[in-house]
Design a protein around this motif. Structure first.
Motif, mmCIF file in Angstrom:
data_model
loop_
_atom_site.group_PDB
_atom_site.id
_atom_site.type_symbol
_atom_site.label_atom_id
_atom_site.label_comp_id
_atom_site.label_asym_id
_atom_site.label_seq_id
_atom_site.Cartn_x
_atom_site.Cartn_y
_atom_site.Cartn_z
ATOM 1 N N ASN A 247 -12.868 2.890 -4.336
ATOM 2 C CA ASN A 247 -11.221 2.863 -5.011
ATOM 3 C C ASN A 247 -10.687 3.942 -4.499
ATOM 4 N N TYR A 248 -10.997 4.478 -3.691
ATOM 5 C CA TYR A 248 -10.774 5.844 -2.457
ATOM 6 C C TYR A 248 -10.240 5.552 -1.090
ATOM 7 N N LEU A 249 -11.271 4.302 -0.616
ATOM 8 C CA LEU A 249 -11.797 3.905 0.527
ATOM 9 C C LEU A 249 -10.270 3.640 1.596
ATOM 10 N N GLY A 250 -9.195 3.730 0.557
ATOM 11 C CA GLY A 250 -8.110 3.500 1.707
ATOM 12 C C GLY A 250 -8.031 4.124 3.158
ATOM 13 N N SER A 251 -7.653 3.943 4.555
ATOM 14 C CA SER A 251 -7.955 4.867 5.188
ATOM 15 C C SER A 251 -6.790 4.323 6.348
ATOM 16 N N ASP A 252 -6.542 4.950 7.135
ATOM 17 C CA ASP A 252 -5.457 4.043 8.537
ATOM 18 C C ASP A 252 -6.582 3.999 10.079
ATOM 19 N N ARG A 253 -7.868 4.274 9.634
ATOM 20 C CA ARG A 253 -8.968 4.691 10.571
ATOM 21 C C ARG A 253 -8.715 3.354 11.111
ATOM 22 N N LYS A 254 -9.614 3.031 12.037
ATOM 23 C CA LYS A 254 -9.925 1.846 12.852
ATOM 24 C C LYS A 254 -11.171 2.351 12.808
ATOM 25 N N ALA A 255 -11.719 0.636 11.154
ATOM 26 C CA ALA A 255 -13.012 0.311 11.490
ATOM 27 C C ALA A 255 -14.117 -0.391 12.645
ATOM 28 N N LYS A 256 -15.115 -1.214 11.964
ATOM 29 C CA LYS A 256 -15.232 -2.323 12.688
ATOM 30 C C LYS A 256 -14.773 -3.347 13.419
ATOM 31 N N ASP A 257 -14.509 -3.821 14.515
ATOM 32 C CA ASP A 257 -13.819 -4.331 14.992
ATOM 33 C C ASP A 257 -12.285 -4.356 14.181
ATOM 34 N N GLY A 258 -12.267 -3.080 14.414
ATOM 35 C CA GLY A 258 -10.468 -2.744 15.252
ATOM 36 C C GLY A 258 -9.592 -2.980 13.418
ATOM 37 N N VAL A 259 -10.261 -3.332 12.871
ATOM 38 C CA VAL A 259 -9.522 -3.610 11.062
ATOM 39 C C VAL A 259 -9.704 -2.061 10.086
ATOM 40 N N THR A 260 -8.796 -2.149 8.929
ATOM 41 C CA THR A 260 -8.423 -0.506 8.832
ATOM 42 C C THR A 260 -8.990 -1.042 7.023
ATOM 43 N N TYR A 261 -9.694 -0.630 6.298
ATOM 44 C CA TYR A 261 -10.331 -0.408 4.953
ATOM 45 C C TYR A 261 -9.275 -0.372 4.105
ATOM 46 N N VAL A 262 -8.955 -1.093 2.800
ATOM 47 C CA VAL A 262 -8.419 -0.675 1.486
ATOM 48 C C VAL A 262 -9.123 -0.347 0.182
ATOM 49 N N ASP A 263 -7.939 0.830 -0.071
ATOM 50 C CA ASP A 263 -9.126 0.803 -1.808
ATOM 51 C C ASP A 263 -9.275 -0.379 -2.680
ATOM 52 N N ARG A 264 -11.528 -0.106 -3.004
ATOM 53 C CA ARG A 264 -11.085 -1.184 -3.299
ATOM 54 C C ARG A 264 -11.971 -2.686 -2.073
ATOM 55 N N GLY A 265 -12.590 -1.818 -1.379
ATOM 56 C CA GLY A 265 -12.753 -2.523 0.035
ATOM 57 C C GLY A 265 -13.770 -3.303 0.499
ATOM 58 N N GLY A 266 -14.528 -2.689 -0.466
ATOM 59 C CA GLY A 266 -16.460 -2.695 -0.517
ATOM 60 C C GLY A 266 -16.642 -2.097 -1.620
#
Length: 347
Positions: free
Chosen positions: A286-305
């Motif tokens: 519920n609070y996953l959203g971040s500007d930090r680059k994750a694997k493969d250069g993507v950024t995760y969103v709230d409820r992204g996993g």
């Protein structure tokens, strides 16, 4: 195969271990005993990495979402950051609204684990936690073995301590069965094999009551989209901005019981989790959203996993009606969790 994944600020080296079995592959880090990736084929044979994470060590060190790690010595919340054992009160580090969460200030998720044994499809990691580390009693030795089969990723926990202590370990991987980069998981199908859940206060700490799921939005016994009730006004959902509760897994305590089932709507990847643990904490990121680059250069969103945390009940040491998380001196801590992957039955 073992290779370097970078260096800690103090110069210690962190390794990545690649595991292979049939069409499945996984990567495990010695930092936090993290599952860095879990790659499986979808219905069309395309390989999907279904675990969220990062490409470099620095991001794992700096992030605060527990991506893929082993959490301990005691996962989840401990109320008022304290507990009594054998008449002695132990005060813990407060890091969650006056409570202690996920092992304290420097839990197992932030430790470098030793490689005890390694093969093509398996690695065993070891961690020694000394007496009174994070104010938990006893010298604790813990081993976690990751084994990749042609159909599953298996986690086996073993340990012992020279004093009575409390131990409650889990893995905190976030899954997205459409691929880690695919965004919102509300349309994924889920069922949880549980007739009851633990009611909590507004700080996500159990209040000691075990409540029937019947007639509540937490009744996930039948396969349904995660998003059906994720925005419910029910206090047990609203307080957490989505799902973040412990369900009491059906079955005999200590048996290897089915905890949950999830299906990616497009990939048709089906994930079934079985465990010897009595509970499963579903956290929908519920609070996953971040500007930090994750694997493969993507950024995760709230409820992204979603995290599927097989565990003893949260705050069990402070609730005598919950299954015990006390590990007696000389006794063996032994738990198993396995993630089974299936494609054909979903087509």
């Amino acid at each position: 195969m073992k290779k370097s994944f970078g260096f800690m600020p103090d110069g210690r080296e962190v390794y990545m271990i690649e595991l292979h079995s049939g069409k499945l592959s996984a990567k495990v880090l010695t930092y936090g005993a993290i599952i860095q990736s879990f790659c499986v084929p979808d219905k069309d044979g395309n390989i999907k990495d279904i675990v969220l994470g990062f490409d470099n060590l620095e991001d794992y060190i700096e992030q605060d979402k527990c991506f893929g790690c082993i959490v301990g010595r005691c996962t989840n919340r401990i109320s008022n950051a304290s507990f009594k054992l054998n008449g002695i009160e132990y005060k813990l580090y407060k890091n969650s609204q006056g409570n202690s969460s996920h092992g304290g200030k420097i839990g197992f998720s932030k430790k470098i684990w030793d490689i005890d044994n390694i093969s093509e499809n398996s690695v065993t990691l070891h961690l020694f936690s000394p007496d009174m580390e994070e104010n938990y009693p006893g010298d604790l030795d813990i081993y976690v073995r990751y084994t990749l089969t042609e159909k599953s990723l298996r986690l086996e926990y073993n340990g012992h301590c020279n004093k009575d202590t409390i131990v409650n370990l889990t893995n905190h991987a976030y899954f997205n069965l459409e691929g880690h980069e695919s965004g919102d998981i509300s349309n994924h199908l889920i069922s949880i094999n549980a007739d009851y859940f633990l009611r909590t206060d507004n700080k996500t700490v159990p209040d000691g009551t075990i409540v029937s799921v019947a007639g509540t939005p937490l009744d996930l016994r039948q396969l349904q989209p995660i998003g059906n009730n994720i925005d419910s006004d029910y206090d047990q959902i609203k307080w957490s901005k989505g799902f973040d509760r412990n369900w009491c897994i059906n079955g005999k305590l200590g048996d290897f019981n089915k905890a949950c089932e999830l299906i990616g709507p497009n990939s048709k990847i089906k994930l079934e989790m079985y465990t010897t643990q009595p509970g499963i904490q579903l956290y929908t990121g519920n609070y996953l959203g971040s500007d930090r680059k994750a694997k493969d250069g993507v950024t995760y969103v709230d409820r992204g996993g979603y995290a599927l945390e097989a565990q003893g009940y949260p705050d069990a040491i402070n609730h005598p009606n919950f299954p015990s998380v006390v590990l007696k001196a000389g006794e063996e801590y032994k738990e198993k969790t396995e993630y089974f992957v299936d494609i054909e039955k979903c087509e």
